[in-house]
Design a protein around this motif. Structure first.
Motif, PDB file in Angstrom:
ATOM      1  N   THR A  35     -88.118  78.443  19.628  1.00 35.67           N
ATOM      2  CA  THR A  35     -86.877  78.552  18.298  1.00 35.67           C
ATOM      3  C   THR A  35     -85.292  77.171  18.144  1.00 35.67           C
ATOM      4  N   PRO A  36     -85.016  77.638  17.335  1.00 35.74           N
ATOM      5  CA  PRO A  36     -83.830  77.050  17.477  1.00 35.74           C
ATOM      6  C   PRO A  36     -82.983  77.490  18.029  1.00 35.74           C
ATOM      7  N   VAL A  37     -82.233  79.217  18.858  1.00 33.78           N
ATOM      8  CA  VAL A  37     -81.572  78.999  19.966  1.00 33.78           C
ATOM      9  C   VAL A  37     -82.623  78.862  21.480  1.00 33.78           C
ATOM     10  N   MET A  38     -83.562  78.752  21.611  1.00 31.55           N
ATOM     11  CA  MET A  38     -84.066  77.583  22.379  1.00 31.55           C
ATOM     12  C   MET A  38     -83.896  76.497  23.121  1.00 31.55           C
ATOM     13  N   GLU A  39     -83.949  75.682  21.873  1.00 36.74           N
ATOM     14  CA  GLU A  39     -83.736  74.343  21.816  1.00 36.74           C
ATOM     15  C   GLU A  39     -82.283  74.176  22.270  1.00 36.74           C
ATOM     16  N   GLY A  40     -81.448  75.030  21.397  1.00 35.39           N
ATOM     17  CA  GLY A  40     -79.929  74.692  22.077  1.00 35.39           C
ATOM     18  C   GLY A  40     -80.030  75.515  24.100  1.00 35.39           C
ATOM     19  N   MET A  41     -80.713  76.002  24.111  1.00 35.53           N
ATOM     20  CA  MET A  41     -80.520  76.320  25.534  1.00 35.53           C
ATOM     21  C   MET A  41     -80.713  75.361  26.269  1.00 35.53           C
ATOM     22  N   ILE A  42     -81.908  74.874  26.087  1.00 35.77           N
ATOM     23  CA  ILE A  42     -82.085  73.134  26.745  1.00 35.77           C
ATOM     24  C   ILE A  42     -81.396  72.771  26.624  1.00 35.77           C
ATOM     25  N   PHE A  43     -80.787  71.724  25.517  1.00 34.80           N
ATOM     26  CA  PHE A  43     -80.281  70.524  25.131  1.00 34.80           C
ATOM     27  C   PHE A  43     -78.681  71.140  26.014  1.00 34.80           C
ATOM     28  N   PHE A  44     -78.345  72.425  26.126  1.00 33.47           N
ATOM     29  CA  PHE A  44     -77.048  73.149  26.875  1.00 33.47           C
ATOM     30  C   PHE A  44     -77.540  73.114  28.006  1.00 33.47           C
ATOM     31  N   HIS A  45     -78.549  73.422  29.405  1.00 32.59           N
ATOM     32  CA  HIS A  45     -78.884  72.670  30.128  1.00 32.59           C
ATOM     33  C   HIS A  45     -78.993  71.536  30.534  1.00 32.59           C
ATOM     34  N   ASN A  46     -79.396  70.382  29.671  1.00 34.48           N
ATOM     35  CA  ASN A  46     -78.901  69.025  30.606  1.00 34.48           C
ATOM     36  C   ASN A  46     -77.891  68.746  30.013  1.00 34.48           C
ATOM     37  N   TYR A  47     -77.130  68.885  28.764  1.00 37.01           N
ATOM     38  CA  TYR A  47     -75.766  68.907  29.001  1.00 37.01           C
ATOM     39  C   TYR A  47     -74.636  69.556  30.329  1.00 37.01           C
ATOM     40  N   LEU A  48     -75.087  69.923  30.910  1.00 35.55           N
ATOM     41  CA  LEU A  48     -74.196  70.864  31.622  1.00 35.55           C
ATOM     42  C   LEU A  48     -74.622  70.361  33.144  1.00 35.55           C
ATOM     43  N   MET A  49     -76.151  70.115  33.302  1.00 38.05           N
ATOM     44  CA  MET A  49     -76.747  68.948  34.443  1.00 38.05           C
ATOM     45  C   MET A  49     -76.302  68.283  34.472  1.00 38.05           C
ATOM     46  N   PHE A  50     -75.370  66.992  33.965  1.00 39.36           N
ATOM     47  CA  PHE A  50     -74.563  65.598  33.648  1.00 39.36           C
ATOM     48  C   PHE A  50     -73.500  66.201  33.928  1.00 39.36           C
ATOM     49  N   TYR A  51     -73.168  67.185  33.607  1.00 39.30           N
ATOM     50  CA  TYR A  51     -71.395  67.004  35.123  1.00 39.30           C
ATOM     51  C   TYR A  51     -71.569  67.088  36.066  1.00 39.30           C
ATOM     52  N   MET A  52     -72.676  68.562  36.138  1.00 41.87           N
ATOM     53  CA  MET A  52     -72.830  69.120  37.513  1.00 41.87           C
ATOM     54  C   MET A  52     -73.246  67.569  38.401  1.00 41.87           C
ATOM     55  N   ILE A  53     -74.202  66.724  38.421  1.00 42.18           N
ATOM     56  CA  ILE A  53     -74.740  65.707  38.727  1.00 42.18           C
ATOM     57  C   ILE A  53     -72.931  65.129  38.775  1.00 42.18           C
ATOM     58  N   LEU A  54     -72.035  64.419  38.924  1.00 40.08           N
ATOM     59  CA  LEU A  54     -71.067  63.272  38.705  1.00 40.08           C
ATOM     60  C   LEU A  54     -70.298  64.289  39.447  1.00 40.08           C
ATOM     61  N   ILE A  55     -69.853  65.940  39.187  1.00 38.13           N
ATOM     62  CA  ILE A  55     -69.237  66.613  40.139  1.00 38.13           C
ATOM     63  C   ILE A  55     -69.859  66.650  41.792  1.00 38.13           C
ATOM     64  N   GLY A  56     -71.056  66.721  41.638  1.00 35.76           N
ATOM     65  CA  GLY A  56     -72.050  66.695  43.373  1.00 35.76           C
ATOM     66  C   GLY A  56     -71.489  65.408  44.018  1.00 35.76           C
ATOM     67  N   ILE A  57     -71.579  64.084  42.998  1.00 35.40           N
ATOM     68  CA  ILE A  57     -71.653  63.072  43.890  1.00 35.40           C
ATOM     69  C   ILE A  57     -69.635  62.483  44.045  1.00 35.40           C
TER      70      ILE A  57
END
Length: 265
Positions: A35-57
């Motif tokens: 569904t488009p909703v689940m596609e949006g959730m996966i996109f947001f998950h990947n988008y959020l992981m980018f910032y989490m990795i930077l913050i963690g480093i």
């Protein structure tokens, strides 16, 4: 030998393009979206992981820097770097900017979860201890208002056919059309249940005495598996959900067949 190699290639290709619509051993990623909703959730998950990795480093670098700079055998007096007003301004403003960058797509996703387009089909779902009942509420065909409905129980292990998933298969699958705006109404007859299908990105609680509304727009045909996601009693783990999605013409034929069968009874 050539036939064997060709069969092996077909198996590999089928595994590559096969969708993951049920949990697999050692799976750590979400199931493939339908569904488009689940596609949006996966996109947001990947988008959020980018910032989490930077913050963690950044955080681990600062911890390492502190240990190296202010160790037991090092100087114990803070220098100008740690007392810098400019640095304090930067690490106050920068997190605020990051939060804004995270908030904007999250608000968009939350809005899409609550948005309900004028539905072409309504499916009513009733949770019981411990099975599901489904009603296609758009098809009231008798004078007393009865609708096309059926119960869905988990298939016992002894009755499973080859290829069916243990503890996930049911005797009556839900049939829904693709590329159609669907409204689901979820309630419960006894205790709180929760109708959840990971590939749809949906989890709707069924509360006795209340109707909870949700929406679906399924983009591809397939068979999708879910389970009750609310601890509802001793057999909570044994009330799976199986949804089969088909084309609109096939769904129409199935509805006509079920109505004829219902009238025949």
């Amino acid at each position: 030998m050539i036939t064997y190699i060709n069969n092996l290639i077909l198996i590999v290709l089928n595994n590559i393009v096969a969708y993951c619509d049920a949990a697999e051993p050692w799976q750590i990623s979400p199931q493939d979206p339908a569904t488009p909703v689940m596609e949006g959730m996966i996109f947001f998950h990947n988008y959020l992981m980018f910032y989490m990795i930077l913050i963690g480093i950044l955080v681990f670098f600062m911890l390492f820097k502190i240990l190296v700079t202010f160790g037991e055998n090092k100087k114990s007096v803070a220098d100008k770097f740690t007392h810098s007003s400019l640095l304090e301004i930067i690490w106050t403003i920068l997190p605020a900017i990051v939060l804004i960058l995270i908030a904007v797509p999250s608000f968009t996703l939350l809005y899409s979860l609550d948005e309900l387009v004028d539905p072409a089909l309504t499916l009513k779902i009733i949770g019981h201890q411990w099975y599901w009942s489904y009603e296609y509420s758009d098809y009231a065909i008798l004078n007393n208002g009865n609708t096309l409905s059926f119960d869905s129980y988990m298939t016992p292990t002894s009755d499973l056919d080859f290829g069916h998933l243990r503890l996930l298969e049911v005797d009556n699958r839900v049939l829904l059309p693709t590329n159609t705006h669907i409204r689901i109404l979820v309630t419960a007859a006894d205790v709180i249940h929760s109708w959840a299908v990971p590939s749809f990105g949906i989890k709707v609680d069924g509360t006795p005495g209340r109707l909870t509304q949700g929406s679906l727009f399924i983009k591809r045909e397939g068979v999708y598996f879910g389970q009750c996601s609310e601890i509802c009693g001793i057999n909570h783990a044994f009330m799976p959900i199986v949804v089969r999605t088909v084309s609109v013409p096939y769904f129409t034929e199935w509805i006509l067949y079920r109505l004829d069968h219902f009238l025949g009874e």
